[in-house]
Design a protein around this motif. Structure first.
Motif, PDB file in Angstrom:
ATOM      1  N   ILE B   2      24.639  -3.629  -6.917  1.00  0.00           N
ATOM      2  CA  ILE B   2      24.529  -2.166  -7.129  1.00  0.00           C
ATOM      3  C   ILE B   2      25.760  -1.382  -6.481  1.00  0.00           C
ATOM      4  N   ILE B   3      25.952  -2.136  -5.355  1.00  0.00           N
ATOM      5  CA  ILE B   3      26.708  -1.278  -4.385  1.00  0.00           C
ATOM      6  C   ILE B   3      28.254  -1.121  -4.768  1.00  0.00           C
ATOM      7  N   GLN B   4      28.586  -2.087  -5.676  1.00  0.00           N
ATOM      8  CA  GLN B   4      29.842  -1.899  -6.436  1.00  0.00           C
ATOM      9  C   GLN B   4      30.108  -0.818  -7.372  1.00  0.00           C
ATOM     10  N   PHE B   5      28.749  -0.675  -8.207  1.00  0.00           N
ATOM     11  CA  PHE B   5      28.657   0.458  -9.078  1.00  0.00           C
ATOM     12  C   PHE B   5      28.451   2.012  -8.295  1.00  0.00           C
ATOM     13  N   PHE B  48      15.519   4.526  12.925  1.00  0.00           N
ATOM     14  CA  PHE B  48      14.760   3.394  11.841  1.00  0.00           C
ATOM     15  C   PHE B  48      15.626   2.405  11.524  1.00  0.00           C
ATOM     16  N   PRO B  49      16.022   1.691  12.153  1.00  0.00           N
ATOM     17  CA  PRO B  49      16.896   0.584  11.492  1.00  0.00           C
ATOM     18  C   PRO B  49      16.580  -0.146  10.329  1.00  0.00           C
ATOM     19  N   GLY B  50      15.321  -0.150  10.255  1.00  0.00           N
ATOM     20  CA  GLY B  50      14.577  -0.826   9.180  1.00  0.00           C
ATOM     21  C   GLY B  50      15.212  -0.252   7.663  1.00  0.00           C
ATOM     22  N   VAL B  51      15.138   1.070   7.977  1.00  0.00           N
ATOM     23  CA  VAL B  51      15.672   1.929   6.657  1.00  0.00           C
ATOM     24  C   VAL B  51      16.635   1.585   6.109  1.00  0.00           C
ATOM     25  N   LEU B  52      17.764   1.399   6.990  1.00  0.00           N
ATOM     26  CA  LEU B  52      19.019   0.898   6.761  1.00  0.00           C
ATOM     27  C   LEU B  52      19.187  -0.267   6.092  1.00  0.00           C
ATOM     28  N   GLN B  53      18.454  -1.399   6.735  1.00  0.00           N
ATOM     29  CA  GLN B  53      18.419  -2.600   6.205  1.00  0.00           C
ATOM     30  C   GLN B  53      17.966  -2.826   4.784  1.00  0.00           C
ATOM     31  N   SER B  54      16.671  -2.048   4.547  1.00  0.00           N
ATOM     32  CA  SER B  54      15.885  -2.154   3.192  1.00  0.00           C
ATOM     33  C   SER B  54      17.035  -1.523   2.139  1.00  0.00           C
ATOM     34  N   LEU B  55      17.758  -0.248   2.656  1.00  0.00           N
ATOM     35  CA  LEU B  55      18.593   0.315   1.564  1.00  0.00           C
ATOM     36  C   LEU B  55      19.837  -0.718   1.418  1.00  0.00           C
ATOM     37  N   ALA B  56      20.220  -1.364   2.428  1.00  0.00           N
ATOM     38  CA  ALA B  56      21.303  -2.518   2.050  1.00  0.00           C
ATOM     39  C   ALA B  56      20.713  -3.629   1.062  1.00  0.00           C
ATOM     40  N   ASP B  57      19.504  -4.123   1.568  1.00  0.00           N
ATOM     41  CA  ASP B  57      18.758  -5.292   0.641  1.00  0.00           C
ATOM     42  C   ASP B  57      18.776  -4.555  -0.744  1.00  0.00           C
ATOM     43  N   TRP B  58      18.554  -3.321  -1.096  1.00  0.00           N
ATOM     44  CA  TRP B  58      18.239  -3.054  -2.456  1.00  0.00           C
ATOM     45  C   TRP B  58      19.655  -2.729  -3.156  1.00  0.00           C
ATOM     46  N   SER B  59      20.835  -2.445  -2.136  1.00  0.00           N
ATOM     47  CA  SER B  59      21.895  -2.109  -3.106  1.00  0.00           C
ATOM     48  C   SER B  59      22.778  -3.215  -2.888  1.00  0.00           C
ATOM     49  N   GLY B  60      22.289  -4.416  -2.629  1.00  0.00           N
ATOM     50  CA  GLY B  60      23.129  -5.806  -2.506  1.00  0.00           C
ATOM     51  C   GLY B  60      23.996  -6.056  -1.425  1.00  0.00           C
ATOM     52  N   VAL B  61      23.903  -5.268  -0.438  1.00  0.00           N
ATOM     53  CA  VAL B  61      24.743  -5.380   0.738  1.00  0.00           C
ATOM     54  C   VAL B  61      24.246  -6.262   1.753  1.00  0.00           C
ATOM     55  N   THR B  62      24.478  -7.387   2.531  1.00  0.00           N
ATOM     56  CA  THR B  62      24.229  -8.192   3.306  1.00  0.00           C
ATOM     57  C   THR B  62      23.303  -7.545   4.511  1.00  0.00           C
ATOM     58  N   ARG B  63      24.170  -6.733   5.231  1.00  0.00           N
ATOM     59  CA  ARG B  63      23.688  -5.986   6.555  1.00  0.00           C
ATOM     60  C   ARG B  63      23.656  -4.428   6.398  1.00  0.00           C
ATOM     61  N   GLY B  64      22.716  -4.085   6.891  1.00  0.00           N
ATOM     62  CA  GLY B  64      22.860  -2.526   6.900  1.00  0.00           C
ATOM     63  C   GLY B  64      23.840  -1.743   7.635  1.00  0.00           C
ATOM     64  N   THR B  65      24.555  -2.546   8.676  1.00  0.00           N
ATOM     65  CA  THR B  65      25.711  -2.056   9.330  1.00  0.00           C
ATOM     66  C   THR B  65      26.912  -1.969   8.442  1.00  0.00           C
ATOM     67  N   ASP B  66      26.943  -2.847   7.689  1.00  0.00           N
ATOM     68  CA  ASP B  66      27.935  -2.963   6.517  1.00  0.00           C
ATOM     69  C   ASP B  66      27.858  -1.690   5.660  1.00  0.00           C
ATOM     70  N   LEU B  67      26.711  -1.415   5.256  1.00  0.00           N
ATOM     71  CA  LEU B  67      26.171  -0.181   4.302  1.00  0.00           C
ATOM     72  C   LEU B  67      26.902   1.120   5.103  1.00  0.00           C
ATOM     73  N   LEU B  68      26.630   1.093   6.335  1.00  0.00           N
ATOM     74  CA  LEU B  68      26.977   2.357   7.020  1.00  0.00           C
ATOM     75  C   LEU B  68      28.242   2.364   7.182  1.00  0.00           C
ATOM     76  N   LEU B  69      29.120   1.104   7.375  1.00  0.00           N
ATOM     77  CA  LEU B  69      30.522   1.270   7.250  1.00  0.00           C
ATOM     78  C   LEU B  69      31.232   1.741   6.000  1.00  0.00           C
ATOM     79  N   TYR B  70      30.504   1.460   4.849  1.00  0.00           N
ATOM     80  CA  TYR B  70      31.053   1.724   3.568  1.00  0.00           C
ATOM     81  C   TYR B  70      30.869   3.301   3.322  1.00  0.00           C
TER      82      TYR B  70
END
Lengths: 244, 131
Positions: B2-5, B48-70
């Motif tokens: 999903i993240i690519q889209f 709530f670090p868990g929220v970031l991680q679950s958002l990452a899981d949903w969008s297909g990014v491995t780690r929550g920190t990566d999602l934050l970076l994007y």
């Protein structure tokens, strides 16, 4: 347009038919000669001193041009716009030309362009490539880039030009009044061409000879600058696209 | 993924929207809103670090920190673009100011020349009166 001058300024116009706008930036060694040649031909020269740090201003005054001095450097586009406004404010010239200060343009070519515009044109643009390529010497890289640029800028405009970036131009006073350049750097050239080739105007080209001397070469813009120009144009187009 | 889209259109939108943002009340408000949201999102992701991680899981990014970076990258692209537009508008204003100064100074100098010429008893004065 406001063609009447304030009474006190009327003598300045010298009843010249053609006003020549000349952006000057640190050209003290050559500018006086270039101006004198045009003044001797009966033209009034508006020299826009773009915040030069050498003694260009004195040379301009000595040569008998009307000098307009920017307090800070605004780039060539900014200087041209100032020149167009000054020409309308200080002279009653029918035709307004742009001419480079470094001596690369020929006064004879301008005379030919004046003859041409009198045949009923609004805009006459100098072209280095109209005459079977032969007259102006330049490197093949410069030639190729200029030709590609010309092709790109021709898209969307109705007039096919052979030379998109020539500093020698001649327009009527009415056309000059419509010019409002936003780019102050070098990208103004393509912006200007866009205005000048917009539809109801009668536009033509005139073959000119550009002299690339050692001096003008050292002053000329490096080819890498075309990247700056291209980026400027693209971001400007995104910003203003379909904006009222 | 999903993240690519999400990311590709986000980057394109950030470039286009930022370059088209005007230096208007609306544009300024938008910039401030984005800045505020970034701060809030930052605080939440710390709490709530868990929220970031679950958002990452949903969008297909491995780690929550990566999602934050994007997300931060997209925000920076937008801000750089809109600041550059603002900078350009500022530059245009300064250009107009400098031009008026230059024209005003030239006119004053030309007028002084004319007065001098008419005061002189030479044939110069005749010429200027005739016109």
């Amino acid at each position: 347009m406001n063609r009447t001058l304030p009474v006190a300024l009327a003598p300045l116009s010298r009843r010249a038919e053609t006003a020549v706008v000349m952006p000057v930036y640190n050209e003290a060694t050559v500018v006086a000669g270039v101006i004198r040649e045009l003044v001797d031909l009966g033209m009034v020269v508006i020299a826009v001193d773009d915040g030069s740090s050498d003694h260009s201003a004195e040379e301009i005054d000595k040569a008998g041009a009307v000098r307009v001095t920017h307090p800070i450097n605004l780039g060539q586009g900014g200087a041209l716009q100032t020149g167009f406004e000054a020409a309308q404010r200080f002279t009653d010239a029918k035709y307004i030309a742009t001419f480079d200060a470094d001596g690369q343009h020929q006064a004879q070519d301008l005379l030919g362009m004046i003859e041409k515009i009198k045949q009923g044109y609004d805009v006459v643009l100098g072209s280095r490539f109209l005459d079977g390529d032969a007259r102006t010497e330049m490197s093949w890289l410069r030639r190729t880039i200029l030709k590609v640029a010309t092709k790109v800028f021709n898209r969307g405009s109705e007039v096919r030009l052979t030379d998109a970036h020539n500093g020698l131009r001649l327009v009527t006073r009415e056309v000059a009044a419509k010019i409002d350049l936003a780019h102050i750097g070098m990208a103004h050239a393509s912006e200007l061409e866009q205005v000048l080739t917009s539809s109801p105007l009668r536009v033509t080209e005139y073959p000119v000879h550009v002299l690339y001397t050692e001096y003008s070469r050292s002053k000329g813009q490096p080819l890498l600058n075309s990247i700056n120009i291209l980026a400027d144009i693209v971001s400007h187009r995104i910003t203003t696209w379909s904006r009222k | 993924m999903i993240i690519q889209f999400l990311l590709v259109p986000a980057v394109v939108l950030a470039v286009v929207l930022s370059l088209r943002s005007r230096n208007s009340v609306r544009g300024q408000a938008r910039r401030k809103l984005i800045a505020g949201l970034t701060v809030v999102a930052g605080v939440l992701s710390v709490l709530f670090p868990g929220v970031l991680q679950s958002l990452a899981d949903w969008s297909g990014v491995t780690r929550g920190t990566d999602l934050l970076l994007y997300v931060l990258a997209v925000v920076i692209i937008y801000l750089v673009g809109s600041v550059s537009v603002r900078f350009r508008e500022q530059e245009a204003r300064m250009t107009r100011l400098a031009r008026q100064v230059a024209l005003g100074e030239a006119e004053a100098r030309l007028r002084a020349d004319v007065v001098e010429a008419t005061v002189l008893p030479a044939d110069l004065s005749k010429d200027s009166r005739a016109s």
